[in-house]
Design an enzyme around this catalytic site. Structure first.
Site, PDB file in Angstrom:
ATOM      1  N   ASP A 208       0.861  -1.185   0.000  1.00 21.73           N
ATOM      2  CA  ASP A 208       0.000   0.000   0.000  1.00 21.73           C
ATOM      3  C   ASP A 208       0.893   1.230   0.000  1.00 21.73           C
ATOM      4  O   ASP A 208       2.091   1.148   0.235  1.00 21.73           O
ATOM      5  CB  ASP A 208      -0.859   0.021   1.273  1.00 21.73           C
ATOM      6  CG  ASP A 208       0.008  -0.068   2.523  1.00 21.73           C
ATOM      7  OD1 ASP A 208       0.279  -1.198   2.960  1.00 21.73           O
ATOM      8  OD2 ASP A 208       0.460   0.976   3.025  1.00 21.73           O
ATOM      9  N   ASP A 210       1.686   4.594   2.110  1.00 18.97           N
ATOM     10  CA  ASP A 210       1.485   5.078   3.468  1.00 18.97           C
ATOM     11  C   ASP A 210       0.636   6.357   3.434  1.00 18.97           C
ATOM     12  O   ASP A 210       0.429   6.955   2.385  1.00 18.97           O
ATOM     13  CB  ASP A 210       2.851   5.326   4.126  1.00 18.97           C
ATOM     14  CG  ASP A 210       2.786   5.174   5.632  1.00 18.97           C
ATOM     15  OD1 ASP A 210       2.201   4.193   6.104  1.00 18.97           O
ATOM     16  OD2 ASP A 210       3.326   6.048   6.330  1.00 18.97           O
TER      17      ASP A 210
END
Ligand SMILES: [Zn+2]
Length: 268
Positions: A208, A210
């Site tokens: 992902d 951040d």
């Protein structure tokens, strides 16, 4: 002890099926039991010991993992090279989910974790300027590239205390310092490996962006787990290829990390 292994893998529980002729060993260490029973087996011609970092049932959150017991257990089995696959958040827009980062630097933002074996009978100061094994890193990078991964050779892993994720401001601050990825388990694992003169290589899968990079709500735990689950087979292949390509003889500096230092006890 008869069962031995040369290479240690500390990773998610998706890695069990890596090992042929696997045997489970319950180990005690001066630091308590490791995260779970250690599975020892083979990958190709290499003997490998595997510890699920969070325990088989995921009972240890990042700040409660028995890091000292895990590394000690591996060393006591004969392990000298450790691979540490893990999930990380990216601090850079250009490294998206699915990239493999093999960091060459680390920033410790944890607090309250025991980060040394040498806390009695005098100080032991080991060099940690370059926290990762150069031979392990180049092997992991080559294996990731050969496996068709988008691969980042080098970069800085920021290890946060967790279990919460970063705030947007923290994330922007990390990114502003030029750091690359964020995780919760890379420290004290790396320093404890160094304190036992083990080679240690982080193989970080970006799951992902951040909070500071992401425009939306920021990362959720479900997203991380789902992404990791989708990639677990590919990660397993990458770790397996890296294990089989690691040099059999160590010529890197890791094994001499304790040369000339008087230790308060003998290493296993
Ligand atoms: Zn090394």
């Amino acid at each position: 002890m008869v069962t031995r292994a040369d290479i240690g893998v500390i990773g998610g529980s998706g890695f069990y099926s890596l090992l042929d002729d696997a045997e489970e060993i319950e180990l005690a260490t001066p630091y308590g039991p490791p995260s779970d029973v250690v599975t020892v087996g083979r990958i190709g011609s290499r003997s490998v010991a595997f510890i699920p970092r969070h325990g088989r049932d995921h009972r240890f959150p990042p700040h409660r993992i028995p890091y000292r017991a895990n590394l000690w257990a591996l060393r006591s089995l004969g392990v000298r090279q450790v691979l540490a696959p893990s999930a990380v958040g990216s601090l850079r827009a250009e490294y998206g989910p699915g990239a493999i980062v093999v960091p060459d630097q680390l920033v410790d933002r944890t607090s309250g974790r025991t980060q040394t074996y040498y806390d009695i009978d005098g100080a032991v100061h080991v060099s940690f300027a370059d926290p990762y094994c150069p031979a392990g890193r180049s092997t992991a990078v080559a294996s990731a590239r050969a496996g068709g991964w988008e691969t980042v050779d080098g970069g800085t892993l920021v290890v946060i205390e967790g279990p919460r994720f970063s705030t947007r401001a923290e994330s922007q601050w990390f990114a502003g310092n030029g750091w690359s990825i964020v995780g919760m388990t890379g420290f004290p694992e790396a320093i404890l490996a160094r304190e036992l003169a083990l080679c240690y290589t982080s193989i970080s899968l970006v799951t992902d962006h951040d909070a500071g990079v992401e425009a939306g709500q920021g990362v959720t735990h479900d997203e991380v787990l789902e992404f990791f689950a989708q990639n677990v087979t590919r990660m397993r292949t990458l770790v397996s290829e890296t294990v089989q390509s690691l040099p059999e003889e160590r010529t890197c500096p890791c094994g001499s990390a304790l040369d000339g230092i008087k230790l308060p006890f003998e290493l296993p």
